[in-house]
Write an enzyme that holds these catalytic residues in place. Structure first.
Site, PDB file in Angstrom:
ATOM      1  CB  CYS A   2      -1.032   0.038   1.245  1.00 55.47           C
ATOM      2  SG  CYS A   2      -1.938  -1.602   1.332  1.00 55.47           S
ATOM      3  NE  ARG A  29       4.393   1.884  -1.527  1.00 56.95           N
ATOM      4  CZ  ARG A  29       5.397   1.205  -1.012  1.00 56.95           C
ATOM      5  NH1 ARG A  29       6.626   1.534  -1.833  1.00 56.95           N
ATOM      6  NH2 ARG A  29       5.653   0.414  -0.008  1.00 56.95           N
ATOM      7  CD1 TRP A  73      -1.994  -5.154  -4.524  1.00 55.36           C
ATOM      8  CD2 TRP A  73      -1.529  -6.244  -2.807  1.00 55.36           C
ATOM      9  NE1 TRP A  73      -1.764  -6.500  -4.658  1.00 55.36           N
ATOM     10  CE2 TRP A  73      -1.529  -6.976  -3.802  1.00 55.36           C
ATOM     11  CE3 TRP A  73      -1.192  -6.868  -1.654  1.00 55.36           C
ATOM     12  CZ2 TRP A  73      -1.181  -8.651  -3.583  1.00 55.36           C
ATOM     13  CZ3 TRP A  73      -0.970  -7.992  -1.333  1.00 55.36           C
ATOM     14  CH2 TRP A  73      -0.661  -8.925  -2.395  1.00 55.36           C
ATOM     15  CG  ASN A  99       2.435  -0.784   3.423  1.00 55.52           C
ATOM     16  OD1 ASN A  99       1.857  -1.499   2.975  1.00 55.52           O
ATOM     17  ND2 ASN A  99       3.629  -0.353   3.102  1.00 55.52           N
ATOM     18  N   GLY A 100       1.161  -3.151   5.564  1.00 55.71           N
ATOM     19  CA  GLY A 100       1.830  -4.231   6.460  1.00 55.71           C
ATOM     20  C   GLY A 100       0.632  -5.237   6.708  1.00 55.71           C
ATOM     21  CD  GLU A 468      11.523 -10.259 -16.746  1.00 54.38           C
ATOM     22  OE1 GLU A 468      10.981  -9.175 -16.892  1.00 54.38           O
ATOM     23  OE2 GLU A 468      11.363 -10.817 -15.571  1.00 54.38           O
ATOM     24  CE  LYS A 472       8.547  -7.296 -17.471  1.00 51.20           C
ATOM     25  NZ  LYS A 472       8.367  -8.222 -16.550  1.00 51.20           N
ATOM     26  CD  GLU A 475       5.069  -8.769 -14.759  1.00 54.20           C
ATOM     27  OE1 GLU A 475       4.608  -8.925 -13.551  1.00 54.20           O
ATOM     28  OE2 GLU A 475       6.193  -8.426 -15.039  1.00 54.20           O
ATOM     29  CG  HIS A 491      12.258 -35.031 -20.140  1.00 53.69           C
ATOM     30  ND1 HIS A 491      12.464 -36.178 -20.305  1.00 53.69           N
ATOM     31  CD2 HIS A 491      13.418 -34.194 -20.715  1.00 53.69           C
ATOM     32  CE1 HIS A 491      13.471 -36.401 -20.888  1.00 53.69           C
ATOM     33  NE2 HIS A 491      14.310 -35.150 -21.268  1.00 53.69           N
ATOM     34  CE  LYS A 588       8.547  -0.944 -10.357  1.00 51.40           C
ATOM     35  NZ  LYS A 588       8.639  -1.874 -11.472  1.00 51.40           N
TER      36      LYS A 588
END
Length: 593
Positions: A2, A29, A73, A99-100, A468, A472, A475, A491, A588
């Site tokens: 947050c 955030r 968030w 925040n937390g 990576e 991309k 997300e 496999h 983020k």
């Protein structure tokens, strides 16, 4: 996660609008909901909404000398207006943003409800408002009430509080970040220094276990545990407002993609200076770990691969949230390279703090020099990427790879070779940003708009980089993408290849032969093979699409391929009407564990 932003000043002004402007900078955030509170006489007026801030206004809130805001968030409680911050106590005179995660909030809530307190949300955060209310009822001042209430909490938390009839902000931190902005007749608080750019010229990072009291003319900081004050140590805030502005670009993601070549040029020029002491620390170590989360974890894996293959150093990359599985191996002769764009990622901070307690040396590779990770570290390597606003990382990731490539070449006695490789990659990435290639990326994205699945394969560095690339697309464009080493396809995952399924084959000039058999396996099942790399000879052996023309770029050959896929994911998000800067459910700076 947050974002918190607060102001206290001597004169009444439209502080709500200033708070909202700060929240817009911090919205990366979390953007499930947002809210702003101001003091109005002996009461507090709050405006809060669900969803992104967008073009919202808070002009309905009156002028005030103190304002506090939050962008959320969600962790505890759904995305509702009631669960949005700020939260009030029963009297409506105390307001809290948080925040937390308060891990013992349920037992505290039951005690408070038994005592008659009425809760209006499902959040853990509201508990703090009522705890402070209880302490204030004993006659103590707000800073003491906040301190005594905070000592009852368990977990990693940052909180900011104000009282309607007072002209001060009280902030306390354990784990989650807070930074103070210093001004004349006004002071600021924020979760990230980026929100203070263009306002405060000097800042103070609040440390774990500290409580700050901000009034218009002064700031005091003391220990939560003992109450003892400590001297203020401020530093200059050197970022410019232009660094936080989209400029001519429609989105931060596109801007940050385009900034990558210049960043790599800077890394090539000066990155080796910060890496020399890191190389010496590694030489003296008995064991070395690289760790990170998400994209940073993928960079760690690639860096470990280069250190093993180029410098013959037995390095292990570990996902930060799983580092407890190797913690028994950590000793005073261990060196840990921790990668984090923000330097505030809780899944990184927790294990490196524990490792340092065992005597390990810590190297922070981060984009924020004043971050918690940087302040904890023995050595710090700045990424030199500048503020990164889009939730999906681009430029910070490539800067990590550039630094790790330099480190590997430095430790093999070939720093100049590494610098040449970074400069070559910069040039080839710049070549991918021509109008023709931007248009080609959009065309290629159009070809993926109906795809439900995407597979990304490669060998060596390309195989590691495929993770990576897949991330991309996941997300940014909400496309299910899976990465794997090309040799692993047969496999098990080959069972998922059906006619028409797109399969990206990443291959540098030295890796293409190793990927040919996997490409043949895909072709035999009707899969859509898409070659990415300076490998025209591959298509003569295994036919496939070649959407981009790449030139060899040595050790960092994968970066031109990566920037092409960053662009493709960006345009695919636009085609699907997705905001590429703020993907759903993500934030983020992940400051909860």
């Amino acid at each position: 996660m947050c974002g918190i932003f607060g102001i206290v000043k001597a004169e009444k002004t439209p502080v709500a609008e200033q708070v909202l402007a700060g929240l817009k900078v911090l919205e990366y955030r979390g953007y499930d909901s947002w809210g702003v509170a101001v003091a109005v006489g002996e009461k507090i007026q709050v405006s809060k909404q669900i969803g992104k801030i967008g073009a919202a206004k808070v002009t309905d809130l009156p002028d005030s000398t103190v304002g506090l805001g939050h962008t959320r968030w969600a962790t505890h409680g759904g995305v509702t207006q009631a669960n949005a911050h700020p939260h009030l106590d029963c009297t409506g005179t105390v307001v809290v943003v948080h925040n937390g995660i308060i891990t013992n909030y349920q037992s505290l809530k039951i005690e408070l409800q038994t005592a008659g307190h009425q809760f209006k949300s499902e959040t853990d955060s509201e508990v703090m408002a009522h705890l402070i209310e209880v302490e204030l009822a004993t006659g103590v001042l707000l800073p003491i009430a906040v301190r005594q209430a905070f000592l009852k909490l368990e977990g990693q938390n940052a909180l900011v509080v104000f009282q309607a009839d007072g002209q001060q902000l009280v902030a306390v931190r354990q784990g989650s970040p807070l930074v103070i902005g210093l001004g004349r007749d006004q002071q600021w608080l924020a979760s990230d220094p980026a929100a203070l750019v263009g306002q405060a010229e000097r800042i103070i990072y609040l440390e774990d276990g500290e409580l700050a009291v901000l009034s218009p003319q002064q700031v005091t900081i003391s220990s939560v545990e003992t109450g003892k004050k400590r001297p203020l140590r401020s530093e200059a805030l050197n970022w410019t407002p232009q660094a936080l502005d989209k400029g001519k670009f429609a989105h931060f993601m596109l801007k940050e993609i385009q900034e990558q070549p210049a960043i790599l040029e800077q890394v090539a020029a000066v990155g080796g200076l910060a890496l020399a002491p890191v190389a010496e620390a590694i030489r003296q170590a008995d064991q070395v770990f690289l760790l990170g989360c998400g994209s940073a974890g993928f960079a760690a894996a690639i860096g470990a691969h280069w250190l093993r293959t180029l410098a013959q150093i037995p390095v292990q990359a570990v996902v930060a949230s799983e580092f407890d599985t190797v913690m028994p191996l950590v000793t005073a002769k261990t060196v840990i390279l921790a990668l984090s764009q923000s330097g505030e990622t809780m899944d990184v901070l927790v294990p490196v703090t524990a490792a340092k307690a065992k005597g390990a040396r810590l190297v922070a590779i981060t984009n924020v020099i004043g971050s918690s990770l940087a302040r904890l570290a023995d050595l710090t390597v700045p990424l030199l990427a500048g503020p990164e606003q889009a939730v999906a990382t681009t430029k910070a990731f490539t800067s990590k790879l550039a630094h790790l490539a330099l480190l590997a070449e430095l430790m093999s006695g070939q720093l100049e070779t590494g610098q040449i490789a970074v400069r070559t990659a910069s040039q080839e990435m710049a070549a991918m940003l021509t109008p023709e290639n931007l248009a080609q990326a959009e065309i290629f994205a159009q070809s993926l708009k109906t795809a439900e699945h995407l597979y990304v394969i490669g060998r060596g560095t390309s195989g590691l980089l495929s993770a990576e690339v897949a991330l991309k697309f996941k997300e940014t464009a909400y496309l299910h993408a899976e990465s794997l080493a090309a040799g692993e396809l047969k496999h098990g995952t080959l069972a998922l290849i059906e006619p028409g399924i797109p399969c990206l084959v990443l291959a540098s000039e030295t890796e293409v032969t190793a990927s040919l058999s996997a490409a043949a396996e895909i072709t035999a099942r009707g899969g859509r093979v898409i070659w990415l790399g300076p490998t025209p000879e591959a298509t003569t052996k295994i036919p496939g699409e070649v959407p981009f023309n790449f030139q060899p770029a040595g050790l960092l050959s994968g970066l031109p391929q990566l920037i092409a896929m960053q662009l493709t994911a960006y345009y695919l998000a636009l085609i699907k009407k997705i905001d590429p800067d703020k993907p759903r459910n993500l934030a983020k700076s992940v400051t909860v564990g």
